[in-house]
Design an enzyme around this catalytic site. Sequence first.
Site, PDB file in Angstrom:
ATOM      1  N   ASN A 157      -9.696 -19.052  34.293  1.00  0.00           N
ATOM      2  CA  ASN A 157     -10.734 -18.029  34.301  1.00  0.00           C
ATOM      3  C   ASN A 157     -12.079 -18.648  34.656  1.00  0.00           C
ATOM      4  O   ASN A 157     -12.213 -19.870  34.771  1.00  0.00           O
ATOM      5  CB  ASN A 157     -10.808 -17.370  32.912  1.00  0.00           C
ATOM      6  CG  ASN A 157     -11.304 -15.926  32.985  1.00  0.00           C
ATOM      7  OD1 ASN A 157     -11.932 -15.538  33.958  1.00  0.00           O
ATOM      8  ND2 ASN A 157     -11.001 -15.142  31.951  1.00  0.00           N
ATOM      9  N   PHE A 158     -13.066 -17.804  34.847  1.00  0.00           N
ATOM     10  CA  PHE A 158     -14.459 -18.216  35.048  1.00  0.00           C
ATOM     11  C   PHE A 158     -14.652 -19.156  36.242  1.00  0.00           C
ATOM     12  O   PHE A 158     -15.534 -20.019  36.196  1.00  0.00           O
ATOM     13  CB  PHE A 158     -15.022 -18.839  33.763  1.00  0.00           C
ATOM     14  CG  PHE A 158     -14.958 -17.902  32.582  1.00  0.00           C
ATOM     15  CD1 PHE A 158     -14.103 -18.157  31.521  1.00  0.00           C
ATOM     16  CD2 PHE A 158     -15.718 -16.746  32.556  1.00  0.00           C
ATOM     17  CE1 PHE A 158     -14.011 -17.279  30.460  1.00  0.00           C
ATOM     18  CE2 PHE A 158     -15.642 -15.860  31.489  1.00  0.00           C
ATOM     19  CZ  PHE A 158     -14.778 -16.134  30.429  1.00  0.00           C
ATOM     20  N   LEU A 159     -13.866 -18.969  37.291  1.00  0.00           N
ATOM     21  CA  LEU A 159     -14.113 -19.733  38.530  1.00  0.00           C
ATOM     22  C   LEU A 159     -15.414 -19.209  39.124  1.00  0.00           C
ATOM     23  O   LEU A 159     -15.534 -18.013  39.413  1.00  0.00           O
ATOM     24  CB  LEU A 159     -12.971 -19.565  39.522  1.00  0.00           C
ATOM     25  CG  LEU A 159     -13.215 -20.087  40.944  1.00  0.00           C
ATOM     26  CD1 LEU A 159     -13.564 -21.573  40.935  1.00  0.00           C
ATOM     27  CD2 LEU A 159     -11.981 -19.831  41.817  1.00  0.00           C
ATOM     28  N   THR A 193      -6.345 -13.699  36.975  1.00  0.00           N
ATOM     29  CA  THR A 193      -6.552 -12.388  37.608  1.00  0.00           C
ATOM     30  C   THR A 193      -7.647 -12.547  38.651  1.00  0.00           C
ATOM     31  O   THR A 193      -8.424 -13.497  38.626  1.00  0.00           O
ATOM     32  CB  THR A 193      -7.040 -11.328  36.587  1.00  0.00           C
ATOM     33  OG1 THR A 193      -8.272 -11.768  36.048  1.00  0.00           O
ATOM     34  CG2 THR A 193      -6.010 -11.098  35.503  1.00  0.00           C
ATOM     35  N   LEU A 409      -9.711 -12.126  29.703  1.00  0.00           N
ATOM     36  CA  LEU A 409     -11.120 -11.783  29.445  1.00  0.00           C
ATOM     37  C   LEU A 409     -11.961 -11.818  30.716  1.00  0.00           C
ATOM     38  O   LEU A 409     -11.575 -12.498  31.667  1.00  0.00           O
ATOM     39  CB  LEU A 409     -11.699 -12.775  28.418  1.00  0.00           C
ATOM     40  CG  LEU A 409     -10.916 -12.788  27.108  1.00  0.00           C
ATOM     41  CD1 LEU A 409     -11.402 -13.917  26.236  1.00  0.00           C
ATOM     42  CD2 LEU A 409     -11.067 -11.437  26.425  1.00  0.00           C
TER      43      LEU A 409
HETATM   44  C1  LIG Z   1      -9.787 -10.749  33.528  1.00  0.00           C
HETATM   45  N1  LIG Z   1     -10.987 -11.222  34.129  1.00  0.00           N
HETATM   46  C2  LIG Z   1     -11.637 -10.115  34.712  1.00  0.00           C
HETATM   47  C3  LIG Z   1     -13.089 -10.491  34.859  1.00  0.00           C
HETATM   48  C4  LIG Z   1     -13.555  -9.701  35.861  1.00  0.00           C
HETATM   49  N2  LIG Z   1     -13.434  -8.304  35.497  1.00  0.00           N
HETATM   50  C5  LIG Z   1     -13.619  -7.784  34.124  1.00  0.00           C
HETATM   51  C6  LIG Z   1     -13.322  -7.448  36.552  1.00  0.00           C
HETATM   52  N3  LIG Z   1     -12.760  -7.913  37.713  1.00  0.00           N
HETATM   53  C7  LIG Z   1     -12.650  -7.050  38.725  1.00  0.00           C
HETATM   54  C8  LIG Z   1     -13.155  -5.764  38.576  1.00  0.00           C
HETATM   55  F1  LIG Z   1     -13.063  -4.893  39.574  1.00  0.00           F
HETATM   56  C9  LIG Z   1     -13.752  -5.389  37.355  1.00  0.00           C
HETATM   57  N4  LIG Z   1     -14.268  -4.204  37.139  1.00  0.00           N
HETATM   58  C10 LIG Z   1     -14.679  -3.714  35.874  1.00  0.00           C
HETATM   59  C11 LIG Z   1     -14.959  -2.378  36.592  1.00  0.00           C
HETATM   60  C12 LIG Z   1     -16.434  -2.150  36.604  1.00  0.00           C
HETATM   61  O1  LIG Z   1     -17.022  -2.056  35.546  1.00  0.00           O
HETATM   62  N5  LIG Z   1     -17.028  -2.095  37.823  1.00  0.00           N
HETATM   63  C13 LIG Z   1     -18.474  -1.920  37.912  1.00  0.00           C
HETATM   64  C14 LIG Z   1     -19.095  -3.162  37.408  1.00  0.00           C
HETATM   65  C15 LIG Z   1     -20.010  -3.248  36.402  1.00  0.00           C
HETATM   66  N6  LIG Z   1     -20.332  -4.533  36.240  1.00  0.00           N
HETATM   67  C16 LIG Z   1     -19.608  -5.263  37.098  1.00  0.00           C
HETATM   68  C17 LIG Z   1     -19.590  -6.647  37.297  1.00  0.00           C
HETATM   69  C18 LIG Z   1     -18.705  -7.151  38.237  1.00  0.00           C
HETATM   70  C19 LIG Z   1     -17.858  -6.292  38.943  1.00  0.00           C
HETATM   71  C20 LIG Z   1     -17.928  -4.911  38.761  1.00  0.00           C
HETATM   72  N7  LIG Z   1     -18.811  -4.425  37.829  1.00  0.00           N
HETATM   73  C21 LIG Z   1     -14.400  -3.029  37.862  1.00  0.00           C
HETATM   74  N8  LIG Z   1     -13.819  -6.228  36.348  1.00  0.00           N
END
Ligand SMILES: CNCCCN(C)c1ncc(F)c(N2CC(C(=O)NCc3cnc4ccccn34)C2)n1
Length: 409
Positions: A157-159, A193, A409
Amino acid sequence: GNEVAIDSLARKVQESLSLAKRHKFWETQPVGQFKDLGDSSLPEGPIEPPTPLSEVKQEPYNLPSQYEWTTCDMDSEEMCNEVYVLLTNNYVEDDENMFRFNYSKEFLRWALRPPGFYRSWHIGVRVKTSKKLVAFITGVPARIRVRDTVVMMAEINFLCVHKKLRSKRLAPVMIKEVTRRVHMENIWQAAYTAGVVLPTPVSTCQYWHRSLNPKKLIDVGFSRLGARMTMSRTIKLYKLPDQTVTPGFRKMEPHDVPAVTRLLRNYLKQFVVAPDFDENDVEHWLLRKEGVIDSYLVESPQTHEITDFCSFYTLPSSILGNQNHTTLKAAYSYYNVSTKTPLIQLMNDALIVAKQKDFDVFNALDVMQNDSFLKELKFGPGDGKLHYYLYNYRTKHVLRSSELGLVLL
Ligand SMILES: CNCCCN(C)c1ncc(F)c(N2CC(C(=O)NCc3cnc4ccccn34)C2)n1
């Protein structure tokens, strides 16, 4: 006009180039290859056998000459702060660069120091001259069950590579280095992921969002006012009761660890891929930590039996370039178990406590049985997909997201 067309064509060329390069690296790795998709003659299990430890490369991979490896000791306030600052300014953003994850220092200490963690798997890259931390990648050990086989894996994680050092091909050598350090501990599989497609997802999940503070979400561009909807109608649509409704719903306490472990182990059996949590793991991953992880359970008022459990973690996002708001307070659904209370009612109580704690949005993947409550509890589909990957472990089929019992996470 023309320049817009040229610009978008240039972007497409660039993307296709980096795609070719990216698969150039992944085609050299023991991961499911696109060409193997559909070939169900290939057995489920490790793709390559373990290497004798004496044959594992003992020295670190070479970095470009101006950089050096460093081990990030997350117990050190100064190091933890350097990691926090690097991620805060350079980690994952949405496609429109409106938001960037803002994992807190407490969250990073929690995520990176589970039972049995290896400090050597918290890997940084520094500029030799300035000693500035410019890249990071981590692994933590986890026992993951795939069908009936429990496999010791590294969760990667955290790359993160500093924005100014992108396309210097640092990521492949960082992935090789964390792989080498994992191999040195005699671990041969990994789970990770990504929001991008690589060879080859073991499953692909959809994000869903439940508005808790619709006015702020619309103000910052996270969501849009629905067609034929006014703001006051939208606020009313997402309104939640002030109090939870399930009798016996309460915060998880340390003395609940044995009962929650039994409940969770039994519940996770139904999924193809799931963590093999013991009491030590439950104590670390699911006991509440203010501002990091919240967990609740239902203790039957009559029998005092623990019948249900729900949890969510705190992962704020920086809002880039908005005058009125700087942070999006997001809760992410973690592990939930329902044996007596309907899952819909349990998750509605989770939404109620998240709203009480002033979260703006409650995110959930369509993993486990989440599909059964998403629409009814007014979650909307997100734009982001999350692809799950296993390293050096082939599954017979691509899994449905409902067959996944693993949340990273
Ligand atoms: C397991 N390790 C995952 C870490 C990266 N995780 C949580 C992540 N990976 C791909 C995504 F598509 C995603 N999404 C959360 C959804 C979202 O809230 N989208 C709007 C948004 C608000 N803030 C952010 C910051 C970055 C990307 C989208 N953002 C889409 N989450």
